[in-house]
Design a protein around this motif. Structure first.
Motif, mmCIF file in Angstrom:
data_model
loop_
_atom_site.group_PDB
_atom_site.id
_atom_site.type_symbol
_atom_site.label_atom_id
_atom_site.label_comp_id
_atom_site.label_asym_id
_atom_site.label_seq_id
_atom_site.Cartn_x
_atom_site.Cartn_y
_atom_site.Cartn_z
ATOM 1 N N THR A 21 0.781 24.952 -6.524
ATOM 2 C CA THR A 21 0.855 26.587 -6.909
ATOM 3 C C THR A 21 -0.136 27.507 -5.787
ATOM 4 O OG1 THR A 21 -1.409 25.904 -8.177
ATOM 5 C CG2 THR A 21 0.750 26.268 -9.612
ATOM 6 N N VAL A 68 4.630 30.761 -13.150
ATOM 7 C CA VAL A 68 3.152 30.294 -13.777
ATOM 8 C C VAL A 68 3.099 30.804 -15.218
ATOM 9 C CG1 VAL A 68 2.014 29.888 -11.469
ATOM 10 C CG2 VAL A 68 1.979 32.224 -12.572
ATOM 11 N N ALA A 74 9.697 25.120 -17.000
ATOM 12 C CA ALA A 74 9.738 26.562 -16.855
ATOM 13 C C ALA A 74 10.094 26.981 -15.567
ATOM 14 C CB ALA A 74 8.249 27.013 -17.291
ATOM 15 N N GLY A 75 9.768 26.239 -14.570
ATOM 16 C CA GLY A 75 10.172 26.504 -13.037
ATOM 17 C C GLY A 75 11.523 26.503 -12.744
ATOM 18 N N VAL A 113 5.879 22.593 -17.237
ATOM 19 C CA VAL A 113 5.694 23.535 -15.913
ATOM 20 C C VAL A 113 7.098 23.319 -15.280
ATOM 21 C CG1 VAL A 113 4.155 23.886 -14.130
ATOM 22 C CG2 VAL A 113 3.231 22.704 -16.197
ATOM 23 N N GLY A 125 5.330 28.759 -17.427
ATOM 24 C CA GLY A 125 4.347 27.566 -17.385
ATOM 25 C C GLY A 125 3.336 27.364 -18.335
#
Lengths: 416, 254
Positions: free
Chosen positions: A19, A50, A321-322, A318, A53
């Protein structure tokens, strides 16, 4: 470290590195090159990575651990956004109190919805949560958007609590009692963290590459890392074990003297608070909240993210989502001109054919690609992208990891 | 006065009288078997004891307290543990985790919000769980996926899980149903040992007469929802009414 075992610590450190270095990692192609459109290192998109995420991490605490599929989590996202907006309007533009209220309000709202919805399980639970989310949407869209000021007043509540279709916006007449109603040059102030504006960004040019560092992204990323850390702790706690026990055999849990209801409600509220936090961050990055954030498609999206990444795994949501936000923003930007330029090396007839073949899957058709990928993942990789990663790892380090995989007990700890 | 007193319990499902005026007294620290042909109401009776069903009339007292109207987890916390006909364990968890959950339930009660503490730091719970696993010779299987074990192992784990809660009364619903002979004998030995080593009352529903006569000190025969006879195993064996209602050919063969 931090109460985590070695494996979890290295996972957390990996996510920290990823990140923090995202502006570099997501911008691998030099500016002006043909591949530059695949760069995802701009603040808007990174923030979305994020924030969604966080949304998915929280959703996974409910769905991944207990197996209860909520189809209405967007309601908490919306509540979080509206709460943060009201904090901005009434008290000032600092993001911390806004996020605090977002988390608290969405938690209370989740307690109410969870208390009722958790009386049922399985499909009925999903339907109940969906119904509540759509009711919330209807409330935000019209009921709570009526003029509450009185007909001849132009006050705060002129467009109700939610602003209806156009959404809740900041105006110059908002009181902001602990901050300034407007900046010196007469603009609406920007959300900030003790003076650091969320939309502030600096560009770093190295050769042909342009890397953007945005204050908003780094703030959201730190919040995401804290959320991620907390979710690891929850996964490894006795509470997390009880939630997995609920998924595995609720009857046995009942006859072991444990009451599943408060455990379920706590999981529901925690995941609602995560969603509220994500909603609050959305408002902090872009101070606007609309009812569409509560629409059922938004609830469906987080389900897709979690399943695509890997249900019940730590890092899966995560990744999911990305992946979805990347496709949404990158695939949808490709148009037929770009396709033609890619396949220009082919003979004319063939070029048109190939472009015509790919065209339905890009631009506005990116949902089609998402659907196909989702189908493939569910059929061939039921464990999501995480399982894909594990298979690749096993392929390369066959000797050692094959041994690991055969060790009993591997399957019992949720894979990261 | 027994540890468990069932008085005048009736339960009706529509037109079917599942239980009709059942009276039962289970003496403390005894092994009490409830037998009867299929449909005699054995499982219905058991479900009334653990809170799954509520009788239409009658009372069920455990150690002087009524269990009626309480939910299963409350009744369990009073000191009644139940072993199911098909082993009910947490199949997606490891054997050790399975064993830890009742230990948590014993220590922390029906609910405790320990969301940030680490499971690995709960030394005392892990030690107790390991001790219990050792006791049933399953320590070497602690990291195994519980769902992947044989039926006999699942049964042993389930019994051990119930014992980890230190119950005063252990209810067993056909604990050897569908088991191979060797597994059945192992289970009998385990139950005998439990009875000898612990201050515990065992009530058992069973079809297998071999199991019943190896374990039970008192036997109640249920037929058509009502208790037919209650007596010692020796007397039950020869009881003409029991032979007629239930044992029939099997008793002669045995």
């Amino acid at each position: 470290m931090l109460g985590l075992d070695k494996k979890d610590t290295s996972l957390l450190l990996l996510v920290v590195v990823l990140t923090m270095a995202a502006p570099f990692l997501l911008n691998p192609f030099p500016e002006g090159s043909g591949m530059a459109q695949f760069n995802a290192g701009y603040p808007d998109l990174m923030q979305r990575f994020v924030i969604f995420g966080i949304f998915a991490i929280g959703f996974n605490i409910l769905f991944g651990l207990t197996g209860y599929l909520s189809f209405g989590h967007a309601a908490f996202l919306g509540v979080g956004s509206y709460a943060a907006m009201w904090m901005f309007k009434l008290f000032g533009m600092n993001v911390l109190p806004a996020l605090f209220l977002a988390v608290v309000l969405s938690g209370l709202f989740a307690m109410l919805i969870g208390y009722i919805s958790l009386r049922r399980s399985g499909i009925y639970f999903s339907i109940l949560t969906l119904a509540f989310a759509m009711m919330s949407y209807a409330l935000a869209y019209s009921v709570l958007a009526t003029d509450m000021d009185g007909p001849d007043q132009q006050g705060l509540l002129q467009k109700g609590l939610t602003g209806g279709e156009t959404g809740l916006q900041l105006t110059l007449t908002d009181p902001r009692i602990f901050g300034e109603a407007s900046t010196e040059d007469g603009n609406i102030p920007v959300p900030n963290l003790f003076g650091i504006e969320m939309r502030a960004a600096t560009d770093l040019e190295i050769g042909n590459w342009v890397f953007t560092f945005s204050a908003g992204y780094y703030f959201a990323a730190v919040v995401m890392l804290i959320s991620f850390y907390l979710s690891i702790r929850i996964f490894r706690s006795p509470f997390g074990m009880m939630l997995r026990a609920i998924k595995s055999n609720q009857q046995r849990l009942n006859y072991t003297g444990l009451n599943p209801k408060p455990y379920m409600l706590a999981a529901f509220v925690i995941s609602g608070m995560y969603a509220g936090l994500a909603g609050g961050l959305m408002a902090a990055m872009d101070p606007l909240a609309g009812p569409e954030r509560m629409f059922w498609t938004a609830s469906g999206e987080v389900v897709l993210m979690t399943i695509l990444g890997g249900v019940g795994t730590l890092i899966g949501p995560v990744l999911g989502a990305g992946a979805i936000k990347y496709m949404e923003n990158i695939l949808s930007k490709i148009n037929s001109d770009i396709l033609h330029s890619w396949f220009a090396f082919l003979p004319d007839g063939l070029e048109d054919f190939v472009v015509a073949l790919i065209y339905p899957f890009i631009g506005k058709g990116w949902h089609l690609t998402l659907g196909i990928i989702f189908m493939l993942v569910v059929i061939f990789l039921p464990g999501g992208l995480v399982e894909g990663g594990q298979r690749i790892k096993r392929l390369f380090g066959r000797g050692k990891s094959a041994e690991d995989a055969n060790k009993p007990g591997k399957a019992t700890t949720p894979a990261e | 006065m027994g540890i468990l007193e069932v008085k005048g319990v009736n339960k009706r499902f529509g037109g079917l009288q599942a239980l009709g005026d059942v009276n039962l007294s289970v003496a403390e620290n005894s092994v009490h078997a409830i037998i009867g042909p299929n449909g005699a109401g054995k499982s219905t009776l058991l479900n009334c004891l653990v809170g799954k069903l509520i009788p239409d009339t009658g009372s069920v007292m455990f150690e002087g307290q009524s269990v009626l109207g309480r939910s299963p987890h409350e009744i369990n916390q009073m000191g009644i543990s139940r072993v199911f006909q098909t082993p009910e364990i947490f199949t997606d968890l490891s054997v050790l985790e399975n064993m830890m959950i009742p230990c948590f339930a014993k220590r922390d009660g029906a609910f405790r919000m320990h969301a940030i503490e680490s499971v690995a730091a709960e030394k005392e719970i892990i030690d107790k769980a390991m001790h219990m696993l050792d006791d049933v010779n399953m320590a070497d299987k602690k990291d195994m996926h519980a769902g992947a074990m044989s039926r006999g192992d699942k049964r042993r784990l389930e019994i051990a899980m119930c014992l980890a809660q230190e119950p005063r009364l252990l209810l067993l619903d056909e604990p050897t149903a569908g088991m191979a002979r060797a597994d059945t004998n192992n289970t009998i030995d385990l139950l005998k040992r439990i009875k000898d080593e612990r201050d515990i009352t065992i009530a058992i529903i069973e079809h297998d007469m071999h199991v019943v006569f190896s374990l039970a000190e008192r036997i109640t025969v249920l037929a058509q929802g009502s208790p037919l006879v209650e007596d010692t195993p020796e007397n039950i064996k020869g009881h003409p009414k029991v032979r007629e209602a239930y044992l029939g050919e099997t008793a002669v063969a045995a």
